[in-house]
Design an enzyme around this catalytic site. Structure first.
Site, short mmCIF file in Angstrom:
data_model
loop_
_atom_site.label_atom_id
_atom_site.label_comp_id
_atom_site.label_asym_id
_atom_site.label_seq_id
_atom_site.Cartn_x
_atom_site.Cartn_y
_atom_site.Cartn_z
N ALA A 115 -46.43 -2.29 -2.12
CA ALA A 115 -46.46 -1.54 -0.98
C ALA A 115 -45.42 -1.72 0.02
O ALA A 115 -45.15 -2.88 0.79
CB ALA A 115 -47.63 -1.71 0.11
N TYR A 146 -40.96 -8.40 9.61
CA TYR A 146 -41.77 -7.49 8.36
C TYR A 146 -40.91 -6.32 7.85
O TYR A 146 -40.84 -6.38 6.70
CB TYR A 146 -42.77 -6.64 9.41
CG TYR A 146 -43.81 -5.78 8.72
CD1 TYR A 146 -44.71 -6.38 7.54
CD2 TYR A 146 -43.53 -4.17 8.83
CE1 TYR A 146 -45.56 -5.32 7.13
CE2 TYR A 146 -44.40 -3.38 8.19
CZ TYR A 146 -45.52 -3.81 7.22
OH TYR A 146 -46.23 -3.01 6.82
#
Ligand code: UDP
Length: 311
Positions: A115, A146
């Site tokens: 992902a 992130y």
């Protein structure tokens, strides 16, 4: 029976993926350390003989007995407030965790889908974003932990594909919503529902003219399923190309919940992307996929879920 390992299985997307693969007749090995996931998302699956749960932190060595056909790697904090609170864990799961699951894929000769995210495009200078766009990311900004973890995830996945000949798939996921989001995960839609349902002010950050494109979770899960089964190893955007302003999203939630809440404007977080819309030409061509569920329907189902958990 085919066996699939799902990391992050107790999270929002991981739990919907677990449901889908159980429905398709798979033996599902679910793994999560419950940092942001919750057992309540998978408790209905726990009694099933073809569902096994391991409470494990994938940044540590992963031991799976027996054979594996597929891996879905979905473990990571994914909402801005979560990864701001857990910057080191976010970097570690994207880097060390991804390295470990790729190691499992290689050892088991399993096909792995990882992902990734629209965040690899950062605050994009190309609009809509196609897979060929390299992105505009601030590595040392608050979202860097992130964004860069996911960029590393893509790089190491390609390295395992090229060097070790592991069968890899990379999905770039755009904003997704639906049942099992945490009402307090800080993302726009759950926050707006929570505020509207409690008649609190709706906090639209900045002037609310920044845009996002929201995909209902069932559509996304179908895109993931198709990508896993495809023979395409380069990144594919999966998301809903219908783009709206955050102000409009807030107004739709107020209307749906028939709330008395006022919409107020507060400070815009640092490095908040101004626009985001996937170019899904590749998903259409390669996966024969496009979203089917309207925002009206998706928001209605999401509201129903939030009503059940707040009763
Ligand atoms: N946002 C907002 N109010 C909130 C939460 C988010 O206006 O209470 C805005 C946020 O600044 C961003 C957009 O909504 O522009 C989507 O934010 P989210 O956290 O859902 O995810 P992002 O797409 O930024 O990763």
């Amino acid at each position: 029976m085919k066996r699939i390992l799902i990391t992050g299985a107790a999270g929002f997307l991981g739990s919907h993926l677990s449901d889908r693969f159980i429905t398709e007749g798979y033996d599902v090995i679910a793994m999560d350390n419950l940092l942001t996931g919750s057992m309540s998302n998978i408790e209905h699956l726990m009694p099933l003989p073809n569902f096994t749960f391991y409470n494990h932190d994938i940044t540590k060595f992963i031991h799976i007995p027996g054979e594996l056909d597929y891996i879905l790697h979905f473990a990571s904090p994914a909402s801005p407030i979560d990864y701001l609170k857990m910057p080191i864990q976010t970097l570690k799961v994207g880097a060390l965790g991804t390295h470990n699951v790729l190691g499992v894929a290689k050892a088991k000769q399993a096909r792995i889908l990882v992902a990734s995210t629209s965040e690899v495009y950062g605050d994009p200078l190309e609009h809509p974003q196609s897979e060929e766009y390299w992105g505009n990311v601030n590595p040392v900004g608050p979202r860097g932990v992130y964004d860069e973890a996911k960029r590393f995830l893509e790089a190491i996945t390609m390295a395992y594909h090229n060097f070790h000949k592991v069968e890899t798939r990379i999905i770039r996921i755009f904003n997704t919503y639906g049942p099992r989001m945490r009402m307090d995960d800080g993302r726009a839609l759950p926050t707006f529902f929570s505020q509207a349902m409690n008649n609190q002010d709706i906090t639209v950050f900045g002037d609310g003219q920044q845009t996002r494109s929201f995909c209902y979770v069932d559509d996304l899960v179908d895109g993931i399923y198709r990508l896993l089964k495809s023979d395409y190893h380069l990144p594919v955007n999966v998301g809903n190309p219908i783009e709206i302003t955050i102000q409009q999203a807030a107004e739709e939630v107020v209307a749906l919940t028939q709330s008395q809440s006022k919409i107020i404007n507060t400070a815009l977080p640092e490095d908040d992307p101004k626009v985001r819309q996937p170019n899904i030409a590749k998903a259409k061509e390669i996966l024969n996929w496009e979203p089917k569920i309207s925002r009206e329907e998706g928001l209605r189902r999401t509201y129903e879920y939030f009503q059940t958990i707040t009763q």
